[in-house]
Design a protein around this motif. Structure first.
Motif, PDB file in Angstrom:
ATOM      1  N   LEU A   8       8.500  32.495  24.732  1.00  0.00           N
ATOM      2  CA  LEU A   8       8.721  31.267  25.503  1.00  0.00           C
ATOM      3  C   LEU A   8       7.836  31.223  26.740  1.00  0.00           C
ATOM      4  CD1 LEU A   8      12.594  30.851  25.274  1.00  0.00           C
ATOM      5  CD2 LEU A   8      10.829  29.487  24.142  1.00  0.00           C
ATOM      6  N   LEU A   9       7.660  32.362  27.382  1.00  0.00           N
ATOM      7  CA  LEU A   9       6.777  32.430  28.545  1.00  0.00           C
ATOM      8  C   LEU A   9       5.328  32.177  28.142  1.00  0.00           C
ATOM      9  CD1 LEU A   9       6.531  32.913  31.566  1.00  0.00           C
ATOM     10  CD2 LEU A   9       6.390  35.361  31.095  1.00  0.00           C
ATOM     11  N   CYS A  10       4.963  32.581  26.920  1.00  0.00           N
ATOM     12  CA  CYS A  10       3.606  32.340  26.422  1.00  0.00           C
ATOM     13  C   CYS A  10       3.292  30.853  26.336  1.00  0.00           C
ATOM     14  CB  CYS A  10       3.427  32.958  25.032  1.00  0.00           C
ATOM     15  SG  CYS A  10       3.080  34.707  25.068  1.00  0.00           S
ATOM     16  N   LEU A  11       4.294  30.047  26.108  1.00  0.00           N
ATOM     17  CA  LEU A  11       4.059  28.611  25.999  1.00  0.00           C
ATOM     18  C   LEU A  11       3.672  27.999  27.336  1.00  0.00           C
ATOM     19  CD1 LEU A  11       7.005  27.682  23.638  1.00  0.00           C
ATOM     20  CD2 LEU A  11       4.602  28.025  23.036  1.00  0.00           C
ATOM     21  N   VAL A  12       4.047  28.657  28.430  1.00  0.00           N
ATOM     22  CA  VAL A  12       3.745  28.134  29.767  1.00  0.00           C
ATOM     23  C   VAL A  12       2.595  28.907  30.407  1.00  0.00           C
ATOM     24  CG1 VAL A  12       4.703  27.654  32.039  1.00  0.00           C
ATOM     25  CG2 VAL A  12       6.155  27.467  30.024  1.00  0.00           C
ATOM     26  N   LEU A  13       2.743  30.221  30.490  1.00  0.00           N
ATOM     27  CA  LEU A  13       1.736  31.079  31.124  1.00  0.00           C
ATOM     28  C   LEU A  13       1.465  32.299  30.246  1.00  0.00           C
ATOM     29  CD1 LEU A  13       3.054  31.001  34.789  1.00  0.00           C
ATOM     30  CD2 LEU A  13       1.018  29.861  33.908  1.00  0.00           C
ATOM     31  N   PRO A  14       0.547  32.173  29.298  1.00  0.00           N
ATOM     32  CA  PRO A  14       0.297  33.266  28.358  1.00  0.00           C
ATOM     33  C   PRO A  14      -0.150  34.567  29.028  1.00  0.00           C
ATOM     34  CG  PRO A  14      -0.863  31.287  27.683  1.00  0.00           C
ATOM     35  CD  PRO A  14      -0.254  31.001  28.997  1.00  0.00           C
TER      36      PRO A  14
END
Length: 53
Positions: A8-14
């Protein structure tokens, strides 16, 4: 941190997700540079690095 949260964090700040998973390394720099080129390549690379292993 669980893999689901890292994805989920990858979708915002990979690059941040890769940093949390692997620590400071060249992988973080690659994720950051790919995100600068376009958000989608950074997301794909970040998810790949998080789910690898």
């Amino acid at each position: 941190m669980g893999k689901a949260l890292l994805v989920l964090l990858c979708l915002v700040l990979p690059f941040l997700a890769v940093l949390i998973k692997d620590g400071p390394s060249m992988k973080v720099l690659w994720a950051f540079l790919l995100q600068l080129c376009g958000h989608v390549p950074g997301v794909i690379y970040g998810i790949y690095q998080v789910l690898k292993d």
